[in-house]
Scaffold this active site. Sequence first.
Site, PDB file in Angstrom:
ATOM      1  N   LYS A 230     -71.260 -77.463 -16.370  1.00 12.34           N
ATOM      2  CA  LYS A 230     -70.646 -78.667 -16.242  1.00 12.34           C
ATOM      3  C   LYS A 230     -71.885 -79.686 -16.353  1.00 12.34           C
ATOM      4  O   LYS A 230     -72.462 -80.147 -15.609  1.00 12.34           O
ATOM      5  CB  LYS A 230     -69.810 -78.964 -15.073  1.00 12.34           C
ATOM      6  CG  LYS A 230     -68.595 -79.655 -15.208  1.00 12.34           C
ATOM      7  CD  LYS A 230     -69.040 -81.046 -15.340  1.00 12.34           C
ATOM      8  CE  LYS A 230     -69.344 -82.111 -14.243  1.00 12.34           C
ATOM      9  NZ  LYS A 230     -69.877 -83.388 -14.988  1.00 12.34           N
TER      10      LYS A 230
ATOM     11  N   GLU B 159     -81.359 -78.284  -6.438  1.00 15.70           N
ATOM     12  CA  GLU B 159     -82.542 -79.205  -6.591  1.00 15.70           C
ATOM     13  C   GLU B 159     -81.927 -80.562  -6.319  1.00 15.70           C
ATOM     14  O   GLU B 159     -81.331 -81.121  -7.469  1.00 15.70           O
ATOM     15  CB  GLU B 159     -83.255 -79.052  -7.921  1.00 15.70           C
ATOM     16  CG  GLU B 159     -84.535 -80.067  -8.040  1.00 15.70           C
ATOM     17  CD  GLU B 159     -85.094 -80.301  -9.075  1.00 15.70           C
ATOM     18  OE1 GLU B 159     -84.924 -79.896 -10.335  1.00 15.70           O
ATOM     19  OE2 GLU B 159     -85.252 -81.585  -9.291  1.00 15.70           O
TER      20      GLU B 159
ATOM     21  N   CYS C 174     -86.453 -86.499 -10.915  1.00 14.93           N
ATOM     22  CA  CYS C 174     -86.212 -86.223  -9.396  1.00 14.93           C
ATOM     23  C   CYS C 174     -87.275 -86.305  -8.614  1.00 14.93           C
ATOM     24  O   CYS C 174     -87.329 -86.741  -7.408  1.00 14.93           O
ATOM     25  CB  CYS C 174     -85.680 -84.878  -9.098  1.00 14.93           C
ATOM     26  SG  CYS C 174     -86.324 -83.622 -10.422  1.00 14.93           S
TER      27      CYS C 174
ATOM     28  N   GLU D 172     -83.603 -93.022  -2.757  1.00 11.66           N
ATOM     29  CA  GLU D 172     -83.868 -92.740  -3.817  1.00 11.66           C
ATOM     30  C   GLU D 172     -83.121 -93.724  -4.590  1.00 11.66           C
ATOM     31  O   GLU D 172     -82.064 -93.962  -4.641  1.00 11.66           O
ATOM     32  CB  GLU D 172     -83.063 -91.314  -4.314  1.00 11.66           C
ATOM     33  CG  GLU D 172     -83.664 -90.852  -5.711  1.00 11.66           C
ATOM     34  CD  GLU D 172     -83.196 -89.533  -6.127  1.00 11.66           C
ATOM     35  OE1 GLU D 172     -82.063 -89.157  -5.948  1.00 11.66           O
ATOM     36  OE2 GLU D 172     -83.921 -88.689  -6.541  1.00 11.66           O
TER      37      GLU D 172
HETATM   38  P1  NAI Z   1     -74.611 -86.625  -8.872  1.00 13.33           P
HETATM   39  O1  NAI Z   1     -75.620 -85.918  -8.180  1.00 13.33           O
HETATM   40  O2  NAI Z   1     -73.360 -87.227  -8.674  1.00 13.33           O
HETATM   41  O3  NAI Z   1     -74.393 -85.875 -10.649  1.00 13.33           O
HETATM   42  C1  NAI Z   1     -75.071 -84.983 -10.858  1.00 13.33           C
HETATM   43  C2  NAI Z   1     -73.896 -83.875 -11.271  1.00 13.33           C
HETATM   44  O4  NAI Z   1     -73.096 -83.571 -10.316  1.00 13.33           O
HETATM   45  C3  NAI Z   1     -73.259 -84.483 -12.624  1.00 13.33           C
HETATM   46  O5  NAI Z   1     -72.782 -83.513 -13.438  1.00 13.33           O
HETATM   47  C4  NAI Z   1     -71.780 -84.847 -11.977  1.00 13.33           C
HETATM   48  O6  NAI Z   1     -70.809 -84.847 -12.742  1.00 13.33           O
HETATM   49  C5  NAI Z   1     -71.892 -83.781 -10.862  1.00 13.33           C
HETATM   50  N1  NAI Z   1     -70.877 -84.037  -9.655  1.00 13.33           N
HETATM   51  C6  NAI Z   1     -70.469 -85.196  -9.115  1.00 13.33           C
HETATM   52  N2  NAI Z   1     -69.756 -85.112  -7.833  1.00 13.33           N
HETATM   53  C7  NAI Z   1     -69.547 -83.928  -7.938  1.00 13.33           C
HETATM   54  C8  NAI Z   1     -68.907 -83.046  -6.944  1.00 13.33           C
HETATM   55  N3  NAI Z   1     -68.113 -83.640  -6.108  1.00 13.33           N
HETATM   56  N4  NAI Z   1     -68.788 -81.656  -7.239  1.00 13.33           N
HETATM   57  C9  NAI Z   1     -69.421 -81.225  -8.245  1.00 13.33           C
HETATM   58  N5  NAI Z   1     -70.208 -81.856  -9.111  1.00 13.33           N
HETATM   59  C10 NAI Z   1     -70.001 -83.135  -8.936  1.00 13.33           C
HETATM   60  O7  NAI Z   1     -75.336 -87.973  -9.311  1.00 13.33           O
HETATM   61  P2  NAI Z   1     -75.040 -89.395 -10.071  1.00 13.33           P
HETATM   62  O8  NAI Z   1     -73.813 -89.922  -9.355  1.00 13.33           O
HETATM   63  O9  NAI Z   1     -75.218 -89.224 -11.694  1.00 13.33           O
HETATM   64  O10 NAI Z   1     -76.376 -90.420  -9.697  1.00 13.33           O
HETATM   65  C11 NAI Z   1     -76.016 -91.059  -8.496  1.00 13.33           C
HETATM   66  C12 NAI Z   1     -77.288 -91.196  -7.784  1.00 13.33           C
HETATM   67  O11 NAI Z   1     -77.932 -89.733  -7.740  1.00 13.33           O
HETATM   68  C13 NAI Z   1     -78.598 -91.716  -8.947  1.00 13.33           C
HETATM   69  O12 NAI Z   1     -78.759 -93.015  -8.928  1.00 13.33           O
HETATM   70  C14 NAI Z   1     -79.707 -90.836  -8.188  1.00 13.33           C
HETATM   71  O13 NAI Z   1     -80.206 -91.430  -7.140  1.00 13.33           O
HETATM   72  C15 NAI Z   1     -79.196 -89.711  -7.727  1.00 13.33           C
HETATM   73  N6  NAI Z   1     -79.516 -88.680  -8.735  1.00 13.33           N
HETATM   74  C16 NAI Z   1     -80.689 -87.713  -8.514  1.00 13.33           C
HETATM   75  C17 NAI Z   1     -80.820 -86.664  -9.546  1.00 13.33           C
HETATM   76  C18 NAI Z   1     -82.192 -85.888  -9.320  1.00 13.33           C
HETATM   77  O14 NAI Z   1     -82.370 -85.089 -10.092  1.00 13.33           O
HETATM   78  N7  NAI Z   1     -82.762 -85.948  -8.159  1.00 13.33           N
HETATM   79  C19 NAI Z   1     -80.026 -86.439 -10.691  1.00 13.33           C
HETATM   80  C20 NAI Z   1     -79.072 -87.409 -10.816  1.00 13.33           C
HETATM   81  C21 NAI Z   1     -78.736 -88.419  -9.788  1.00 13.33           C
END
Ligand code: NAI
Length: 499
Positions: free
Chosen positions: A194, A269, A303, A403
């Site tokens: 996904k 991660e 990250c 973050e």
């Molecule tokens: P997110 O962690 O919600 O998204 C990452 C993945 O998880 C995406 O594919 C999303 O569709 C999926 N996802 C979202 N909600 C889910 C759920 N309830 N169950 C299963 N999968 C789910 O991150 P998002 O909303 O894109 O970004 C928000 C903040 O998160 C960013 O501003 C950043 O601070 C942080 N972030 C950190 C990352 C890292 O690698 N440390 C990567 C992406 C976001």
Amino acid sequence: MNQQSLFPELSEATNQFLSREQHGLLIDGQTLLPAEHKTLEIRNPSTGLVIGHLAAGSEMDVDRAVHAARAAFEGQWSRWTPYERQALLYRAHEIMERNFDELAEIESVDMGAPISRTRAMKASMLKMILFFAAQSSNIVGETLQNGLPGEVTTMSIKAPVGVIGGIIPWNGPLVSQWWLIGAVLASGCTAVLKPAEDASLSVLRVVELLHEIGLPPGVINVVTGLGNVAGAALARHPGVDRIAFTGSTETGRKIIEASAVNIKKLQLELGGKSPDIIFADADLEKAIQGAAMGVFANSGQICFAGTRVFVQKEIVKEFCAGVAEFASSLRVGHSLDPDAQLGPLISNQQLERVMSYVRIGTEEGAELVCGGERLGGSLGDGYFVKPTVFANVNNRMKIAQEEIFGPVLSVIPFETVEEAIALGNQTPYGLGGAVWTQDISKALRVVKGIHTGVMWVNCYGLIDPLVGFGGTKLSGYGAKGGRAHLDTYLYTKAVYINT
Ligand code: NAI
Ligand code: MG
């Protein structure tokens, strides 16, 4: 054909791909429409324009994909020898190399990283494929001693766990998808992937190409769609054996909760707020550039970005001036501008989030040295933020604790090694970190003292699959890369043979 999806500067192959009516789903080797016929808009973050539509998968679609993955796991695929899986990975290496320009272009248009950056990812991606090709013929158990009466031979064997759910973020799917795809092909598992709703295209194209070189249908399925719909359905699906997730700590928590349904083992991660510690005896020019790019690379959407830059008191002034000069010299531009060094943020939402942290930083009393604004002019419709430096930051401020995931660097002064280590560890996260000094014993004290999954000395952000990295504390658990990577994809069986 969607006119806005045509880019004269891009190859015909890329334009052909981008001009498709709808992207996703990819289940059992076929492109399928989502059960509920819903789509999401795909936006080019450099212009804000809609460039296509993405299938919005539902719980039903996830279920279809999980069944396809299960059937593939139990079918022919389970009889592939390690050599056959290895050969498939070598063919993957070849086809990815041949089509890399198209993949880089798709990634740049979809998620905004400058084309110079995505093109430069070629070596990283190909290295990962070779790493996993080698893993496929290196899955080993052990012959074990025992104290049992009689003649009993004991051993452990490793076996693929089954169906893996892969959930990845938008900050660099071109490369990051290989942590999952490579491991699935090496281990003999199958997967439902996904990708993030904001950047799914390079994943769809990669998996399509894999089918062209003989990936059996159902081994890797892609369900695009929203995280709280398709992602959540995958995380709680009882037919999924394990989950590999990269993303925010908040979503990681939800995945941990969902995993309780069938006790899924997880590889997580998550977020970071990594310390980058610069001593007065460091090679300052190198440290300035290294620390700056440790934050600004990919516009801060990494990250392990070293967002908390601890600088020894006597060089704070010089460092701030140097880093501000370097930041202002970076060319921020449209992702297809060949000279751009930094692109836009992924979305309007991310832009607003980053700008709100800039306001918070100012309100908290940090000193804005440069940046802090959205770019205007010809970049005014994209999601561009100038590389931003805050000086005089206190580690307890929000901008030093949360973050941000944008190009925002905070300079925090310190005096002694002990203080640097203590401040570096004052964070709930534990992903990356670095130290810059010419004194090897000082460097090692910091390396040992900081609680993170990866540390760099006199460099920042180097990653090699043979070495790997991972997190501790709120940054998650389970290794990426290295020998431990396949642990998420295998289980161990103890065997007792009465001879
Ligand atoms: P997110 O962690 O919600 O998204 C990452 C993945 O998880 C995406 O594919 C999303 O569709 C999926 N996802 C979202 N909600 C889910 C759920 N309830 N169950 C299963 N999968 C789910 O991150 P998002 O909303 O894109 O970004 C928000 C903040 O998160 C960013 O501003 C950043 O601070 C942080 N972030 C950190 C990352 C890292 O690698 N440390 C990567 C992406 C976001
Ligand atoms: Mg996008």
